[in-house]
Write an enzyme that holds these catalytic residues in place. Structure first.
Site, PDB file in Angstrom:
ATOM      1  N   ASP A  18     -30.387  73.756  90.207  1.00  0.00           N
ATOM      2  CA  ASP A  18     -30.984  74.130  88.842  1.00  0.00           C
ATOM      3  C   ASP A  18     -30.618  73.103  87.902  1.00  0.00           C
ATOM      4  OD1 ASP A  18     -30.815  76.889  86.913  1.00  0.00           O
ATOM      5  OD2 ASP A  18     -32.053  76.734  88.865  1.00  0.00           O
ATOM      6  N   LYS A  43     -35.314  73.429  85.724  1.00  0.00           N
ATOM      7  CA  LYS A  43     -36.092  73.595  85.102  1.00  0.00           C
ATOM      8  C   LYS A  43     -35.714  73.185  83.413  1.00  0.00           C
ATOM      9  CE  LYS A  43     -36.976  78.135  86.914  1.00  0.00           C
ATOM     10  NZ  LYS A  43     -37.068  79.729  86.488  1.00  0.00           N
ATOM     11  N   MET A  53     -31.291  81.300  75.728  1.00  0.00           N
ATOM     12  CA  MET A  53     -32.868  80.482  75.444  1.00  0.00           C
ATOM     13  C   MET A  53     -33.235  81.023  74.146  1.00  0.00           C
ATOM     14  SD  MET A  53     -34.273  82.008  79.071  1.00  0.00           S
ATOM     15  CE  MET A  53     -33.567  83.785  78.890  1.00  0.00           C
TER      16      MET A  53
END
Ligand code: SAH
Length: 509
Positions: free
Chosen positions: A39, A61, A176
């Site tokens: 990741d 990502k 986030m």
């Protein structure tokens, strides 16, 4: 035909960034895996533990740009497992905290593939901890919510129960949440959270570049903009944020925020780099020198052939010990050839190398330079025979000083130091970024090679941290104005001088 055995998938939490914060189980599985699916937020340094032949699939990502869609990631994992491979799916933080680990486990279960989950330390707790913010506290917070900041807070069909969480939980941690910070703040205030509630944003938490800013619900959006806070960052809302003033520890370490270049040769660079990192520095290793065979072994070989005629061997570096003893063995001898010879070592590190060879050290001067070796020699060396195994290029002070005392001195090159050209490009790139604070030099040859690789470097904004006066003089003669020179001429002494220089200068709150 024998049916191929099906593989197994491990959903492994990599921890929040500091590579030491992975679990023992996690690192053990990385070391065994056939395939590692990695990741963006899992620290790539962890892959150093992988087998050299392991396949690494990067599916990182970034916030907006998805390298591989989730469906594809699952496909890759399942495919490899069906081929019989052992797959480690490495995820930042904890795999089940907004890591889509739940979905991946579900897909594996549906496909009938064997899997295990290895929890990790989530950034939701670790980033605040490294910023000096405990997510709960006996007198400040009895509850904690970990909330996604990914969905636009204003949307009517929000999965987040803003009316309940805004005042129903003491500490709120949003992951986030940076892109929707404005909406998050508005939703909290609209639903009753006081505007003066403290808020902290911790960017790249637990990394050496961690950045923390603090405000309140009333002004945090502005504070974030002013400081250019971009993902990845966690948002912490609640009174616990105030604790930071008293217990911020990570950012208060003496070298926090300092970017340091370590120039010593790779094989010996470890301990200096590790010590600097433990003090908070961001360390880049560019070994500017490397050691190779001397142009020839003529002198050392004839000395080895008549070792019994020598009274003393003086070692001036750990390298000198290592290369001399190697040559001794290569010539068919061993330490028995040194039975009647006394051994001097210029400093503690060199002495340690001698002892590692199971040899006793008879003399170490109080200051670890050639001048002290001469001045403090513990016996009359007039007419004594002394061997100095060392680099082919070195200062003349030691042999000529000992000769001045009447000794017969044989200088035997056992290795040579040359510039490591492979560091040229990465070093120049780093220097071009103009973000280096300190360069460490552990010998005059590291200074010379540094400038050989980067001759047009602008040293005005950088500090040279030097192991001793000779190295410092070299750095000065090459244009360094800011120079820190260790008062004890060892790696530990160098580190101590840096601590002394920067103590209290760490970034403030
Ligand atoms: N499973 C991860 C979270 C993945 S969601 C975990 O348990 O930590 C990705 C979000 O995590 C980022 O947008 C950011 O909010 C947060 N995050 C991950 N690593 C972080 C770090 N080192 N510092 C700050 N935030 C981080």
């Amino acid at each position: 035909m024998v049916e191929k055995k099906q593989g197994k998938v491990y959903l492994v939490g990599a921890g929040p960034g500091d590579p030491k914060l992975i679990t023992v189980r996690g690192i053990e599985l990385i070391a065994q895996a056939d395939v590692i699916v990695n990741d963006r937020l899992a620290n790539p340094i962890l892959l150093k533990a992988a087998r050299p032949d392991a396949e690494i699939v990067y599916v990182g990502k970034a916030s907006r740009d998805h390298t591989l869609p989730q469906g594809e990631i699952i496909k890759v994992i399942i495919e490899r497992a069906l081929e019989g491979q052992m797959v480690v799916r490495l995820k930042g933080g904890d795999p089940f905290v907004f890591g889509r680990g739940g979905e991946e486990a579900q897909a594996l279960a549906e496909a009938g593939i064997d899997f295990e989950v290895v929890p990790g330390i989530t950034s939701a707790i670790a980033a605040p901890a490294y910023a000096g913010i405990p997510v709960t506290h006996r007198s400040l917070s009895a509850s904690l919510g970990i909330i996604t900041g990914h969905e636009a807070a204003g949307k009517p069909d929000s999965d987040i129960k803003w009316d309940k969480i805004s005042t129903g939980l003491d500490t709120l941690v949003f992951l986030m949440g940076i892109e929707h910070l404005d909406e998050i703040v508005q939703a909290l205030v609209k639903n009753g959270r006081a505007e003066d509630t403290p808020v902290a944003l911790v960017r790249w938490g637990t990394h050496p570049i961690q950045q923390t800013v603090v405000g309140t619900l009333a002004n945090i959006v502005e504070v974030a903009e002013q400081n250019g806070i971009t993902p990845p960052a966690v948002t912490i809302v609640g009174d616990v944020v105030r604790m930071r003033e008293a217990i911020s520890w990570f950012e208060n370490r003496p070298l926090f925020g300092k970017r340091i270049i370590v120039t010593r040769a790779e094989s010996s660079g470890d301990s200096l780099s590790v010590q600097l990192m433990n003090l908070g520095a961001q360390v880049d290793e560019y070994p500017v020198i490397k050691f190779i065979d001397p142009p020839d072994f003529v002198v050392v070989d004839s000395a080895i052939a008549e070792l019994n005629t020598f009274d003393w061997i003086v070692f001036t570096s750990a390298n000198g010990v290592e290369w001399f003893v190697r040559r001794l063995f290569d010539r068919g001898h061993d330490v028995r050839s040194l039975t009647n010879i006394k051994i001097a070592a210029i400093g503690p590190k060199t002495a340690e190398s001698v002892r590692k060879m199971r040899l006793k050290v008879d003399y170490v001067p109080t200051k670890y330079v050639a001048e002290s070796v001469i001045e403090e020699f513990p016996e009359n060396i007039s007419a004594r025979k002394i061997l100095i195994p060392r680099a082919s290029e070195a200062r003349e002070e030691l042999p000529s000083g000992l000769r001045g005392l009447g000794a017969e001195v044989v200088v035997a090159p056992v290795y040579q130091t040359i510039t490591d050209q492979s560091s040229a490009e990465p070093l120049r790139e780093r220097l071009q970024a103009r973000d280096v604070d300190i360069v460490t030099f552990t010998s005059a040859s590291t200074v010379n090679s540094f400038f050989e690789l980067a001759d047009d470097v602008d040293t005005s904004q950088m500090t040279a941290a030097c192991i001793g006066p000779i190295t410092a003089a070299s750095a000065g003669s090459r244009g360094f104005i800011n120079i820190i020179s260790a008062s004890e001429y060892t790696i530990e002494g160098l580190v101590d001088s840096l601590i002394g220089h920067y103590s209290g200068n760490g970034k403030s709150l």
